[in-house]
Structures are given as structure tokens and as C-alpha cells.
Design a protein around this motif. Structure first.
Motif, PDB file in Angstrom:
ATOM      1  N   LEU A  92       6.536   9.979  12.917  1.00 50.44           N
ATOM      2  CA  LEU A  92       7.310  10.128  11.736  1.00 50.44           C
ATOM      3  C   LEU A  92       7.439   8.996  11.090  1.00 50.44           C
ATOM      4  N   GLU A  93       7.768   7.735  11.781  1.00 45.41           N
ATOM      5  CA  GLU A  93       7.837   6.543  11.153  1.00 45.41           C
ATOM      6  C   GLU A  93       6.567   6.091  10.317  1.00 45.41           C
ATOM      7  N   TYR A  94       5.498   6.227  10.961  1.00 51.56           N
ATOM      8  CA  TYR A  94       4.257   5.873  10.322  1.00 51.56           C
ATOM      9  C   TYR A  94       4.182   6.741   8.834  1.00 51.56           C
ATOM     10  N   SER A  95       4.426   7.766   8.784  1.00 47.56           N
ATOM     11  CA  SER A  95       4.312   8.497   7.647  1.00 47.56           C
ATOM     12  C   SER A  95       5.356   8.114   6.510  1.00 47.56           C
ATOM     13  N   HIS A  96       6.646   7.686   7.022  1.00 40.70           N
ATOM     14  CA  HIS A  96       7.666   7.160   6.157  1.00 40.70           C
ATOM     15  C   HIS A  96       7.255   5.694   5.541  1.00 40.70           C
ATOM     16  N   ASP A  97       6.405   5.014   6.471  1.00 42.46           N
ATOM     17  CA  ASP A  97       5.815   3.806   6.013  1.00 42.46           C
ATOM     18  C   ASP A  97       4.850   3.938   4.987  1.00 42.46           C
ATOM     19  N   TYR A  98       4.014   5.104   5.237  1.00 50.98           N
ATOM     20  CA  TYR A  98       2.880   5.325   4.244  1.00 50.98           C
ATOM     21  C   TYR A  98       3.423   5.542   2.984  1.00 50.98           C
ATOM     22  N   ALA A  99       4.436   6.445   3.016  1.00 48.23           N
ATOM     23  CA  ALA A  99       5.079   6.849   1.875  1.00 48.23           C
ATOM     24  C   ALA A  99       5.482   5.780   1.010  1.00 48.23           C
ATOM     25  N   GLU A 100       6.098   5.032   1.623  1.00 48.24           N
ATOM     26  CA  GLU A 100       6.767   3.693   1.186  1.00 48.24           C
ATOM     27  C   GLU A 100       5.633   2.604   0.663  1.00 48.24           C
ATOM     28  N   GLY A 101       4.624   2.670   1.152  1.00 46.09           N
ATOM     29  CA  GLY A 101       3.690   1.826   0.722  1.00 46.09           C
ATOM     30  C   GLY A 101       3.476   0.513   1.312  1.00 46.09           C
ATOM     31  N   LEU A 102       3.825   0.716   2.777  1.00 46.89           N
ATOM     32  CA  LEU A 102       3.963  -0.322   3.819  1.00 46.89           C
ATOM     33  C   LEU A 102       2.484  -0.583   4.674  1.00 46.89           C
ATOM     34  N   ILE A 103       1.529   0.165   4.140  1.00 48.70           N
ATOM     35  CA  ILE A 103       0.369   0.046   5.093  1.00 48.70           C
ATOM     36  C   ILE A 103      -0.591  -1.374   4.910  1.00 48.70           C
ATOM     37  N   PRO A 104      -0.757  -2.127   5.827  1.00 49.84           N
ATOM     38  CA  PRO A 104      -1.357  -3.543   5.689  1.00 49.84           C
ATOM     39  C   PRO A 104      -2.874  -3.096   4.974  1.00 49.84           C
ATOM     40  N   GLY A 105      -3.193  -3.895   4.088  1.00 49.54           N
ATOM     41  CA  GLY A 105      -4.549  -3.668   3.958  1.00 49.54           C
ATOM     42  C   GLY A 105      -5.215  -2.392   3.345  1.00 49.54           C
ATOM     43  N   ILE A 106      -4.454  -1.272   3.475  1.00 51.26           N
ATOM     44  CA  ILE A 106      -4.985   0.031   3.018  1.00 51.26           C
ATOM     45  C   ILE A 106      -3.964   0.266   1.848  1.00 51.26           C
ATOM     46  N   ARG A 107      -2.829   0.361   1.910  1.00 54.34           N
ATOM     47  CA  ARG A 107      -1.827   0.830   0.836  1.00 54.34           C
ATOM     48  C   ARG A 107      -0.617  -0.156   0.990  1.00 54.34           C
ATOM     49  N   PHE A 108      -0.467  -1.284   0.414  1.00 51.50           N
ATOM     50  CA  PHE A 108       0.627  -2.218   0.510  1.00 51.50           C
ATOM     51  C   PHE A 108       1.101  -2.311  -0.714  1.00 51.50           C
ATOM     52  N   THR A 109       1.904  -1.320  -1.173  1.00 42.68           N
ATOM     53  CA  THR A 109       2.353  -1.443  -2.853  1.00 42.68           C
ATOM     54  C   THR A 109       3.913  -1.437  -2.674  1.00 42.68           C
ATOM     55  N   ALA A 110       4.684  -1.909  -1.733  1.00 41.75           N
ATOM     56  CA  ALA A 110       5.967  -1.934  -1.641  1.00 41.75           C
ATOM     57  C   ALA A 110       6.403  -3.149  -2.555  1.00 41.75           C
ATOM     58  N   GLU A 111       7.476  -2.891  -3.112  1.00 36.54           N
ATOM     59  CA  GLU A 111       8.079  -4.102  -4.004  1.00 36.54           C
ATOM     60  C   GLU A 111       9.060  -4.872  -3.086  1.00 36.54           C
ATOM     61  N   TRP A 112       9.231  -6.112  -3.475  1.00 40.56           N
ATOM     62  CA  TRP A 112       9.993  -7.105  -2.673  1.00 40.56           C
ATOM     63  C   TRP A 112      10.853  -7.951  -3.312  1.00 40.56           C
ATOM     64  N   ARG A 113      12.128  -8.218  -2.968  1.00 42.06           N
ATOM     65  CA  ARG A 113      12.971  -8.881  -3.766  1.00 42.06           C
ATOM     66  C   ARG A 113      12.469 -10.450  -3.973  1.00 42.06           C
ATOM     67  N   PRO A 114      12.897 -11.165  -5.117  1.00 44.26           N
ATOM     68  CA  PRO A 114      11.974 -12.436  -5.651  1.00 44.26           C
ATOM     69  C   PRO A 114      11.792 -13.324  -4.457  1.00 44.26           C
ATOM     70  N   GLY A 115      12.564 -13.452  -3.656  1.00 45.16           N
ATOM     71  CA  GLY A 115      12.305 -14.946  -2.784  1.00 45.16           C
ATOM     72  C   GLY A 115      11.353 -14.199  -1.670  1.00 45.16           C
ATOM     73  N   VAL A 116      10.965 -13.311  -1.580  1.00 49.70           N
ATOM     74  CA  VAL A 116      10.082 -12.815  -0.602  1.00 49.70           C
ATOM     75  C   VAL A 116       8.567 -12.902  -1.094  1.00 49.70           C
ATOM     76  N   GLU A 117       7.756 -13.283   0.008  1.00 52.99           N
ATOM     77  CA  GLU A 117       5.987 -13.487  -0.242  1.00 52.99           C
ATOM     78  C   GLU A 117       5.449 -12.247   0.201  1.00 52.99           C
ATOM     79  N   ALA A 118       4.835 -11.584  -0.829  1.00 55.61           N
ATOM     80  CA  ALA A 118       4.273 -10.143  -0.245  1.00 55.61           C
ATOM     81  C   ALA A 118       3.300 -10.078   0.717  1.00 55.61           C
ATOM     82  N   ARG A 119       2.445 -11.306   0.718  1.00 56.09           N
ATOM     83  CA  ARG A 119       1.412 -11.418   1.764  1.00 56.09           C
ATOM     84  C   ARG A 119       1.880 -11.885   3.027  1.00 56.09           C
ATOM     85  N   HIS A 120       3.168 -12.321   3.432  1.00 58.65           N
ATOM     86  CA  HIS A 120       3.844 -12.628   4.438  1.00 58.65           C
ATOM     87  C   HIS A 120       4.304 -11.462   4.916  1.00 58.65           C
TER      88      HIS A 120
END
Lengths: 235, 117, 550, 353
Positions: free
Chosen positions: A135-163
Motif C-alpha cells: 500500500l505504501e509503495y503504491s502511494h509513493d508511486y502515485a506521488e512520484g517518489l520512485i527513484p530512477g523510474i518516476r521521481f517527479t515529486a515537488e520539493w520546497r525551495p531549500g531541498v535538493e531533489a537529487r539528494h
């Protein structure tokens, strides 16, 4: 079918002289007696668990190094994980550890009906744990938090997306590694459940249940460390 | 030695109390995460997790009655892991500025700096 | 349980009674070999597959030396050469040196030496061989499909970004192989702890068992880390996550830390069993108790423990902090002390002994001499200032070849000759064996000693073409390599020949005192008619000695 | 590098002497112990050879006193080696403060060198005699290693980070330069020459009196893309000036102006200062800090400022340009920040540089 000979707890069940070997003697040829065979099995599992400590230790070392260098980005990423689901999962796994401990106790006392029930409960709790993870993994997939495959989540300005992506890589690597170990454990419990139902175990020989119990408790200990390190990173 | 001689068997109540303790500790670690501990978060979380691990090892995994050899194996693996962690961290911690080396600078070989020959 | 007094007088001529059952003639056919759980047969399976891998690795070495005979790269292209030295490294280290003595000699001898019927987990032991073969086949497929050109160290970000070769294929092959070592080591540790013969206390164990035990500790604690590091490497190469790639926020030095955390203890995995073999050979052929048994035994454990503290000396110039380099250099000097204790005790054992010049002892002498040179050049490399100059040059290549080829392979050959009568019931031809030992010793020194000088002159390693002023020494090295190649080919012939027409070897052709010599050659399927009881410490050769110690 | 056979390379830097001394000390100890072991083995084997088959030697169990004294003796010898070489290593680790900085960029299969005055070289390094030189090095792709055997020095060159190497040449001449860390197909051709010149000769060379030097691996005829990078190295455009042009071209001046109330910190007198960060930590503004703040500004945000600076990845600002920008920032003294409306030389397009 089931040797349901109830024995007063506290008496050494193994010492019953008149115990007719309900099951054929499972003594392997290279051992002197069953006691040595049981000792060897448990010692073998403990040595294997020592290698597992190092196996999980490797990625945890890398995680600790990057956690130290990119602490802010890791905290921001860790806040995206749902703590309630994680906590629930921890309790589920602790519960399965309880059922395993009770199963090993029951096996020593020869109460093999309760052993099969407790092993079944362990399997169910294990499946529930993996269900919550899915369930958690599907939730992460929906939010675009899968590294390398689908990492499209938005981050607040001070955060480096790659890290943040690096954090999620370690999150998935460690939890998938843990999940694989869970699956191996569940397969072992399924085999042992069948054997218990077929009466393969007796008061004198139930080491496989104890050995599988050690493995399961270790997988629980790994999650005990993974949960705070992954889910509870805060400023 | 005839058949398998398992050690004494604890009552199921003992296991239930251990389980309750573990659940309580899980709650405290979640609570500690919400509290404003600043950089103390991780040490506290690790402490609680270590406590839970010790409980599981001693009671669920029969650590108490399984003798010195098993304890030695677990300690050996943990010592090896701590070596990996501490030496690697030592490298990363002392890398950015080697100011702590200024003190050792006087020990450095003089001949390497003056134009010799 | 009868006391098996080991008659320390060589019995050669005892004719083998017809029809006696031993582990070789108890069953025939492929099924009996491929599904066996007898540790002795699994040892033979390992012997065959590991020797094949040694030949493959050796071919790569010959091609490398042919290419390096001339400064310009004229035999093979640069890419091919890079694949050659990488595969030479991967095959020789992971598929030959790490498993050879534990899996071949260890598998055969550990149960025999401690008076057990078999290892603790026989089925796991057979699984370990199948896992080894799977890993080997995966890596061989990767090699045939296109090879890998990252060096056996797989350094990132070259291996994860720039290399267009079968990095993941080879990494998975090596990863699978790690499980095979873990299974073997787990079997040894549990067997040595729980299945010793009655009366066989820890300080009555032969020294080969001590060193195999110490090796198993290193394998168990080190191999999981390389397994997971290769998993991380494959993940980075597939997903493009910047774990070790600085462009995406990772750090290549972290890969080096995780890699060398296993790979330095791995060199002790390779040399410790060889030390165990040499301890056995020196005592048997000088017919004297080892000098300072406790020191040699604990030296093995000390090497296993200290071996985990020193991996940073591979990274002095890699951008590691000066502080960490000094710590690793200091500890690297301490790890050299146990090895020096062993060399001292072997030499002292010969003092006032009765030394018999037979092939195993020649190989043991070769080991002690060459390992001492290899170990002492290790001191040069542990010195931070000098390492800055000689790191990644042929000085390093010469150093580790002196330890691995001059040390481990010499000791393995000695052990193979020493236990060949016990494994096959046949004696090898003494004359040819001595000739082979001499050729190997000469060829080896001619190949690798010039590389020390090359290294200090500054010739970097892994070079397809080199500066013309290095040619003289390279030609010497290439010449030596051909002699060394011939030296290794010779034993393969006479060992096969000895299977057919070697002399009958009695239970104890060398007059040794180990438990393995108390049973017939080749041993029956369950090793001993009746489980022996041990009353004496090891290596007691004479009656007087027995009552002095007994 | 005269040909002919020599046991060890020339001593051309202040480190060569001390390193050779430590090396020979350890080699002497090694030869002594190896010879001792070999002689004892040979002597014992001959003297106590087995004369008859039933000969049984006297039992000697061993003496722990002898062993312990052997161990203590070894520890003393080994640790003295450690302290002696650590002393030299510490000198290698700390470059003197006033060293002449030369910037080096390693990339797959060539070394690109930039001098402060603007002179550029490929696979070549011209240095003056008798002055401490500090090489500030980075890589554009994989790990390389800048290795000069005659100086007894090598240092891995890492992508994404600066590593430095310092030496002081003591003998004029041409010495071989190698890449010592395996970096791919032409790893063995990625080398060249280090030329040590008298100071006067070096000044003349710097002002472009001689043509820019390049060592092309033998046999490569085709125009190497770096040729135009090489020709651009005219002596009149020093690295700092070129850095100033980049500072204006990439609009850094828009935020990093002279007054402190602007949206970005003032960059004057920054090199080496201690910078307070937003999360309370303090960072020292060394080369790595400046590089990280340009490549990934959000990694370390200065206290009191918003993380609004965009990234400058390698395709916008390659390693050589980043080094020029760094030289400019490090050369900024009080009041030298260029004013926004100052007319700047025409923006230099990438291809006609």
C-alpha cells in the motif's frame, strides 16, 4: 495424527522414557544424537544471522554517511513517508514475533495443535505486513517518489531533489531487501506448517521451528532499526 | 545424552509482557520523533531501537539461555559492523578542513620544504 | 571407542586389500558425483572446477605478458587489453584464490582432521558447489559475451557510467560466488565447534584447522559487505541514481571504502589457509612439534581480527583524509606482526629437526621465502610517504603476486602433493614433482622480481603501452612468465598419470600424526571405522615426546 | 629523462630525497630479514637433514619468552618505519600558504592545464624551479591520478571535487607525467611531460614568447577538439580576467553586487573565511565550498539569505571556466566587485573564444 499428549509445564518433556517415537527417527547420519543435531542447527542459524548483520550493515553505513552530509534533504524526504502506517507495520511485525515465540514454546511442550495455529497466525501477520508495504509503495508511486523510474515529486525551495531521490533509493533498497527476507521467512513457515500438520515434529525433535523462529526474530529486529532510521528523521 | 533436552520453558505471560513492552517502546520512539530534540533525534531513536532489539534477543530468541558462543557471535558481528561505520565516518568527519593537522605541521619533515640540492 | 594411536612410522608397502570400500569406489556414475553429499567427493568436484578456472585465468595472464613484451600496444587493442587484465583479476581472485584451499583441501580434510563423519550440513555443502558453478557460468557468459573492462576493483564512476561492458553480468557472477564462500565458511565454523572427536580440545587441533577457522571468520564477516556493495553498484548502473556518482550527489570514495572493507580481508582469506598448510608440512617433514603452537594458533585469529582494521591503506592517494590515512597506516604495521610470528616459528621448528627433502617441503620452503619478501614489501606500501610514489604502479603488482602466487599457490601445490596419497590412494612421481617445484620457483622470481624495480621507476599498472625505458625489465618478466606457465602445466600431467600408475600409498606414507592419517587412503565413505578418541596434542612423533607431553 | 638503466627515477623535487631515504631504510630492513630467513631455512635444512628413517629429534615445545621479545622487537621496528614515513607524509599533505597555484583538469584521456596568467597546455606542465607549486585538480568524468615519478608524487583527481598536490622542483629538465588510476581505453596514453625551467625562462614562456605546447599521443593526426581551447590561451587574458567576464556574462553581478543588503552575500575577501550557514553549522570557504556553492547552491545556504540561486551544471559552466571564475572570486579584495552598469568587453561567445 497429532501427538496431543499434554505435559505438565516445567517437567523436562524430553526425559519421558516411555516416549514411543511417534515419528521416524530424523537423526542425520553424521550426528551422534538428536541433541547434537539441534545444537548444530541453532548454531548454524546464529552464524548465518551474523552474516545478515553485515549484509544490512553495508547499505546502512552508506545511508549514515549520506544522512550526515545531506541531513536537511533527508529530513524533507523522510517527512513524505507516512509514520502511522510505519508504526502499525512495526506493531504487526512485533505481533508476529510474539506468535513465533509462543509457537516455539508450544513446540517444546509438545502442544502441536497450538503450534500450527500460532504458525498460521505468524503467516497471516507477515502477509498483512507485506500488504501494508505494498500500500505504501503504491502511494509513493502515485506521488512520484520512485527513484530512477518516476521521481517527479515537488520539493520546497531549500531541498535538493537529487539528494531526496538518494534518500528514497535507500528507503526502497532497504525495505525491499527486508521484504525479500520476509518472503523467504513466510515460505519457511508455510513448509513448517505442513510438516507440523503431518506430525513430523515431536517433543524430541522440533529444531526446525526454533531455527525458523530465530530467523524471523532477526528479520523483526532489522525492521525495529529500519523504522526509526527511515520514517522518523526530523529536525 | 538421549533425546533433545530443551532448557526450561517460560510461561506465555512472560512473552505477552515482553510484547507489550516492545509496543510501548515503539510508541515512545514515535513520540520522541515528534518532540523537538534537534540533533538528538537519531541517538534517542537508536537507543530505543537497541533496547527493543535486546529485549527480543534475550527473551524471544532465548539469548539468556543459549550460552556464551552465541553471544560471542552476535558481539563479533556488531563489532565488525561498528569498525566499518566508525572508520568510514572518521574519514568523512576529518576530511573538509585539515585544521587539526596544523598542530602536526611542526612534526613535518623540514627537508621537504627547503630547496635541497 | 578405541584409541586410534597413530603409528608415526611411514608404512609404504602395505598392499591394498581387494574389495575394500572407499569413498571413490563405493558408487560410480554421474549421479553419484553430482548428487553426492560426501564432503570428500564435493572436494574433488571443487578441485576439478577450480583447476579449470585457474587455467582460464592463466591464459589471460599469458596474453597480458605477451602484450607487455613490447612498449607499443601491438598484440591486442587497448579495449581488449583492458578486458584481459580485468578478467585475469576477477577469475584468479574470486574464482581461484579465494575458494581454492578452503573448498578443496578444507572440504576434504576438516572432517577427517577432527574425527567427524562429515560436515555439519552436507546438503548445504553440495549447494555451495552448485552456487559456485552458477556464479562461474554467469561470469564466463559475461566474459564471452563481451568481457568487462573496469579492473577487478570495479571503481566508480567509471564502472557505473563510462564503461560499456558487461559490468552487471560480472558483478552478479561474483555476487553469487560470495554466497558459495559463505555457505562453505558456515559449514566449517559449525563443524569445528560442534563435531570434534571426543578428547579433541581446541589446543589439540591441528594448525590447519585453526587457520581454516580464522579464514571462515573473515569470509563470514566480510563477504556480505561486498555482496551488497555489488548490488548497490548494479542498482546505480541500472537506475542512474547517484550513490557513487558525484554528478548526482554521490561519492566514489564511499564505494572504495565498502569495496576494500571486504577486499583487504579477502587477501587474508587467500593467505591464511596457505599458512595452515605450511604449518602442517613443516612439522611433518621435520618430524618435530611446531615451535610455539599457541602463538601460531592465536596468530591466525589475530590476522583475522586485525585484517578488518586496515583496508584504508589501499586509498592513501584516493582523496581519503590525511587523518584516516595515518590511522590505517599505523594499523597496517600492526597486522604485519602475526605473520612475522608465523615465519619465525616455522623456521624455529626446523631447528634440531629431522628434515626430509620431499616435494611438499620444497613448496613450503618456497612459500616461506617468497611470502617473507611479499610481506616485507607490504611494509613499503604501508608507509604513507612511499605509497604516494608506488601506489598503482608495478611495485604493487609485484607485492600482491609475491603473496598470492609465491605464497598461496605455492602452499596449495605443497598441500595438494602432501594430501594427494590420502585423496587418491596413489603417490605422485617424486622426481618430476621436484623438477616442477624448481621450475615454478625460478619462473616465478624471474617474472615478478623485475616488477619491483619497474614499480619504483614509476611504471603505472594496467598500462596497455608503456614508456620505452621500461622495456628491458618487462621483457625479463615476460620470459619468466613462460617458464612459470610451463611449471604449472607439469603437475597437471603427472597428477593425472599418478591416478593410473602411481605407487600404492598406504594410510600414512609420510609418517604424519594427524587424524586423517589414522584412516585408510583413500578413506572409507564415513571416514573412520569407529570414531577415534584423541588423547595427545598434535605433532607428537616419538614415544619420549609423548610421555613428556602426555 | 635520459634513457639507460637506473634503479630509481631522478630526484627532481624536495620530496624525492626523503621518500627515497625512507624507501631504502625499509628495503634494507626487508633484505636483512629475507636473507636471514632464507639462510636459516637453508642452514637448518642441510644441518638437520634426515639421515635415517627411524630418527626422532628431541622434543622442543618452544619458549614464549623468545616469542614475546621477537614481537616487541618487531613492533619497535615497524612503528619506527610508520613515524618516519608519517613525518614525510604530513609535509606532503600541507602545501605552504604562498604556493603558486596552477589549475589542472583531467578528462578522458588528456590533462588540461591552466596557469593564472592565462597560458594553457595539454598533457604539458611548465613550472619554475625552486618555488612551491600547488596543483588544484579536478576531473570532468572519471577518477584519474596525476603522477610524476621524478617528483615521487601522485594524487587521484576526482570528479565533483578538488584535490591538490604540491611540490617544489629542484632540478630543471623534462620529466614524465602519467595517469595512475585506470580510467578507460586510452588510460595508458593519457600522459605527457612536466618541464622544470629556470624562473627567468619560465616568465618568458608565460608571456607567450613560445608557442603553446602540447604532447599528442604518438600517431594521433586528427584535430583534437581541445585545439581551439588551447589556442584560446593567450597570455594577455589571465584566468582572473576571464573569470570576471564569466561573472558578468552569467549575470552573477545581478545578485552578488557590492552592497551587503542585496539578495546574495558579498564575495569580497571570501576565500578562506568562515561562513555561518543557515542550519547553524559553519563552513570554511575553501575551493570545494566555492565549487559546491556554484554547482549546487542549495547544499550550503549562507545564514540570512534565501536559497534562490540557480544551479550551474557542467554544460553551462565547464570545469575550466569554473576554475577561472574561482580565481576571479578568490582575487576579489575589498571594493573590487564590478559595478552593474560598468561597460564590459563584448560578451564572448562560446565558439570564438
Amino acid at each position: 495424527m497429532l501427538s496431543a499428549n499434554l505435559v505438565k509445564p516445567g517437567v523436562l518433556p524430553g526425559a519421558l522414557p516411555h516416549e514411543a517415537p511417534a515419528t521416524q527417527e530424523p537423526l542425520a547420519s553424521q550426528f551422534a544424537d538428536l541433541y547434537q543435531q539441534r545444537e548444530v542447527a541453532t548454531l548454524g542459524m546464529w552464524v548465518f544471522l551474523a552474516t545478515e548483520i553485515l549484509f544490512f550493515g553495508g547499505p546502512l553505513t552508506a545511508y549514515a554517511i549520506y544522512g550526515g552530509r545531506f541531513s536537511d534533504d533527508f529530513v524533507a524526504a523522510s517527512e513524505r513517508l507516512s509514520v502511522p502506517l510505519g508504526a502499525l507495520n512495526t506493531v504487526v511485525l512485533l505481533g508476529s514475533s510474539l506468535t513465533v515465540a509462543l509457537a516455539v514454546r508450544a513446540a517444546r511442550l509438545g502442544q502441536f495443535r497450538s503450534v500450527s495455529l500460532l504458525v498460521l497466525a505468524t503467516i497471516v501477520l507477515g502477509v498483512v505486513f507485506l500488504g501494508i508495504k505494498a500500500l505504501e509503495y503504491s502511494h509513493d508511486y502515485a506521488e512520484g517518489l520512485i527513484p530512477g523510474i518516476r521521481f517527479t515529486a515537488e520539493w520546497r525551495p531549500g531541498v535538493e531533489a537529487r539528494h531526496a531521490e538518494l534518500f528514497f533509493f535507500f528507503y526502497f533498497f532497504l525495505t525491499l531487501l527486508h521484504a525479500v527476507h520476509m518472503l523467504v521467512g513466510l515460505a519457511a513457515w508455510a513448509v513448517l506448517l505442513l510438516r507440523t500438520l503431518r506430525g513430523r515434529f515431536s517433543v524430541r525433535w522440533n529444531a526446525p521451528i526454533e531455527v525458523a523462529g530465530l530467523y524471523w526474530h532477526f528479520v523483526d529486529v532489522v525492521w525495529v532499526f529500519l523504522f526509526p532510521l527511515l520514517y522518523l528523521l526530523r529536525h | 545424552m538421549e533425546a533433545q533436552a530443551p532448557s526450561h520453558v517460560q510461561s506465555s505471560w512472560a512473552y505477552l509482557t515482553i510484547f507489550a513492552a516492545l509496543v510501548v517502546l515503539t510508541g515512545t520512539t514515535v513520540g520522541a520523533a515528534l518532540a523537538p530534540l534537534g540533533h538528538w533525534h537519531i541517538p534517542v531513536a537508536l537507543l530505543i531501537a537497541a533496547g527493543k532489539a535486546i529485549l527480543i534477543y534475550l527473551f524471544f530468541m532465548h539469548g539468556l539461555e543459549s550460552g556464551r558462543l552465541v553471544w560471542l557471535i552476535v558481539m563479533g558481528a556488531l563489532l565488525c559492523l561498528s569498525i566499518l561505520l566508525s572508520f568510514t565516518l572518521a574519514d568523512y568527519r576529518s576530511r573538509p578542513d585539515d585544521s587539526h593537522l596544523r598542530g602536526l605541521r611542526s612534526a613535518a619533515c623540514e627537508q621537504c620544504r627547503t630547496t635541497s640540492g | 571407542m578405541t584409541t586410534a594411536t597413530v603409528e608415526p612410522r611411514p608404512q609404504m608397502r602395505e598392499p591394498r586389500p581387494r574389495g575394500r570400500i572407499d569413498y571413490l569406489n563405493v558408487d560410480f556414475g554421474a549421479r553419484s558425483w553430482l548428487l553426492t553429499t560426501d564432503h570428500k567427493r564435493i572436494a574433488i568436484l571443487y578441485l576439478v572446477s577450480i583447476t579449470l578456472m585457474f587455467i582460464v585465468g592463466g591464459l589471460f595472464a599469458v596474453l597480458i605478458r605477451l602484450e607487455l613484451a613490447t612498449p607499443p600496444g601491438d598484440l591486442v587493442s587497448a579495449d581488449t587489453y583492458n578486458r584481459l587484465f580485468t578478467m585475469h583479476g576477477v577469475v584468479m581472485l574470486f574464482f581461484f584464490l579465494i575458494p581454492v584451499i578452503p573448498s578443496v583441501l578444507g572440504n576434504f580434510l576438516v572432517p577427517l582432521m577432527i574425527g567427524a563423519k562429515d560436515l555439519a550440513f552436507p546438503r548445504l555443502n553440495l549447494a555451495s558447489w552448485y552456487v559456485y558453478m552458477t556464479g562461474a557460468l554467469v561470469a564466463l557468459w559475461a566474459m564471452l559475451a563481451g568481457g568487462v573492462d573496469t579492473g577487478w576493483t570495479f571503481y566508480t564512476p567509471f564502472s557505473t557510467r563510462s564503461s560499456h561492458s558487461y559490468v552487471i553480468g560480472t558483478a552478479v557472477g561474483v555476487l553469487i560466488l560470495g554466497f558459495s564462500s559463505i555457505l562453505t565458511a558456515l559449514n566449517f565454523v559449525v563443524t569445528i565447534h560442534r563435531m570434534r572427536a571426543p578428547g579433541l580440545t581446541w589446543f589439540r587441533l591441528p594448525l590447519f584447522i585453526w587457520s581454516t577457522y580464522a579464514t571462515s571468520l573473515i569470509i563470514l564477516l566480510g563477504t556480505p559487505v561486498i555482496t551488497v556493495t555489488l548490488l548497490l553498484l548494479a542498482a546505480e548502473r541500472l537506475l542512474g541514481i547517484g550513490i557513487f556518482d558525484p554528478r548526482l550527489g554521490g561519492d566514489p570514495i564511499l564505494f572504495q571504502h565498502l569495496f576494500w572493507f571486504y577486499s583487504h580481508p579477502a587477501v587474508y582469506i587467500m593467505v591464511l589457509p596457505a599458512m595452515g598448510v605450511v604449518s602442517e608440512l613443516v612439522t611433518t617433514f621435520s618430524r618435530k612439534t611446531i615451535f610455539g603452537y599457541h602463538f601460531v594458533a592465536f596468530a591466525s585469529i589475530a590476522i583475522a581480527v586485525l585484517g578488518f582494521l586496515v583496508w584504508g591503506h589501499h586509498m592513501f592517494v584516493s582523496g581519503q583524509s590525511v587523518y584516516a590515512s595515518l590511522i590505517f597506516s599505523f594499523l597496517s604495521y600492526l597486522v604485519a606482526v602475526p605473520s612475522a610470528i608465523k615465519v619465525f616459528n616455522w623456521t624455529a621448528t626446523l631447528h634440531k629437526g629431522s628434515v626430509a627433502f620431499q616435494t611438499p617441503l620444497l613448496y613450503a620452503f618456497g612459500f616461506i621465502a617468497l611470502f617473507t619478501i611479499g610481506g616485507l614489501t607490504g611494509l613499503v606500501l604501508a608507509a604513507t610517504a612511499v605509497d604516494v610514489h608506488v601506489h598503482d604502479t608495478y611495485f604493487v603488482v609485484a607485492h600482491f603476486h609475491y603473496i598470492m602466487v609465491g605464497g598461496t599457490v605455492m602452499a596449495y601445490m605443497g598441500g595438494l602433493h602432501y594430501w594427494w596419497p590420502k585423496m587418491t590412494g596413489r603417490m605422485y612421481p617424486e622426481g618430476w614433482a621436484k623438477l616442477g617445484a624448481l621450475i615454478i620457483f625460478v619462473g616465478f622470481n624471474l617474472t615478478f622480481f623485475p616488477q619491483f624495480v619497474l614499480g619504483y621507476q614509476g611504471m603505472p599498472r594496467r598500462y596497455h603501452e608503456y614508456a620505452p625505458e621500461f622495456q628491458v625489465l618487462n621483457v625479463m618478466s615476460s620470459a619468466g612468465a613462460t617458464i612459470l606457465g610451463a611449471g604449472y602445466a607439469l603437475p597437471m600431467f603427472y597428477f593425472l598419470w599418478s591416478l593410473r600408475s602411481g605407487k600404492e600409498a598406504g594410510p600414512n606414507p609420510w609418517g604424519a600424526t594427524g587424524l586423517e592419517w589414522a584412516t585408510s587412503s583413500p578413506p572409507p565413505p564415513h571416514n573412520f571405522e569407529t570414531t577415534p578418541t584423541v588423547t595427545l596434542p598434535p605433532y607428537i612423533y616419538s614415544r619420549k615426546e609423548a610421555d613428556v607431553v602426555g | 629523462m635520459e634513457p639507460g638503466f637506473s634503479l630509481f627515477p631522478e630526484q627532481a623535487s624536495t620530496f624525492a630525497g626523503p621518500v627515497d631515504t625512507v624507501y631504502f631504510a625499509i628495503v634494507l630492513v626487508s633484505v636483512f630479514f629475507s636473507a636471514l630467513t632464507a639462510i636459516l631455512l637453508f642452514f637448518f635444512a642441510i644441518k638437520y637433514r634426515r639421515r635415517s628413517n627411524d630418527e626422532f629429534p628431541q622434543p622442543t615445545i618452544g619458549s614464549s619468552r623468545l616469542e614475546v621479545s621477537w614481537v616487541c622487537f618487531l613492533i619497535v621496528v615497524f612503528l619506527s618505519m610508520f613515524f618516519w614515513s608519517a613525518q614525510v607524509y604530513l609535509a606532503m599533505a600541507r602545501p605552504p600558504d604562498h604556493a603558486l597555484e596552477i589549475y589542472v583538469v583531467g578528462r578522458q584521456w588528456m590533462w588540461k592545464v591552466q596557469h593564472l596568467e592565462g597560458q594553457r597546455e595539454i598533457n604539458e606542465l611548465h613550472v619554475p624551479l625552486g618555488r612551491p607549486i600547488k596543483l588544484v585538480m579536478t576531473s570532468e568524468d572519471v577518477i584519474h591520478s596525476f603522477y610524476v615519478p621524478a617528483f615521487r608524487l601522485k594524487q587521484d583527481v576526482l570528479p565533483g571535487r578538488y584535490t591538490s598536490l604540491w611540490f617544489q622542483a629542484t632540478k630543471p629538465g623534462r620529466y614524465r607525467l602519467f595517469c595512475a588510476e585506470y580510467c578507460g581505453t586510452d588510460h595508458s596514453r593519457m600522459g605527457g611531460w612536466v618541464t622544470v625551467m629556470e624562473p627567468a625562462e619560465y616568465e618568458a614562456w608565460l608571456t607567450g614568447a613560445t608557442a603553446p605546447a602540447t604532447t599528442r599521443p604518438a600517431g594521433t593526426v586528427e584535430r583534437v577538439p581541445a585545439d581551439d581551447w588551447l589556442l584560446g590561451g593567450r597570455a594577455d587574458l589571465s584566468m582572473a580576467t576571464r573569470g570576471r567576464q564569466l561573472f558578468l556574462k552569467h549575470q552573477c553581478i545581478a545578485c552578488h553586487s557590492a552592497d551587503a543588503r542585496a539578495r546574495a552575500p558579498v564575495l569580497e575577501e571570501l576565500a578562506g573565511a568562515t561562513v555561518p550557514l543557515q542550519d547553524g553549522r559553519r563552513a570554511i570557504a575553501d575551493d570545494d565550498y566555492l565549487r559546491e556553492s556554484i554547482r549546487l547552491p542549495r547544499a550550503k545556504v549562507v545564514a540570512g539569505y534565501q536559497p534562490i540561486m540557480p544551479d550551474y551544471p557542467p554544460d553551462q559552466l565547464d570545469e575550466s571556466e569554473l576554475q577561472q571564475l574561482l580565481t576571479f572570486i578568490k582575487s576579489l579584495k575589498r571594493g573590487q566587485t564590478p559595478r552593474r552598469n560598468e561597460e564590459t568587453p563584448p560578451p564572448v561567445r562560446k565558439d570564438d573564444r
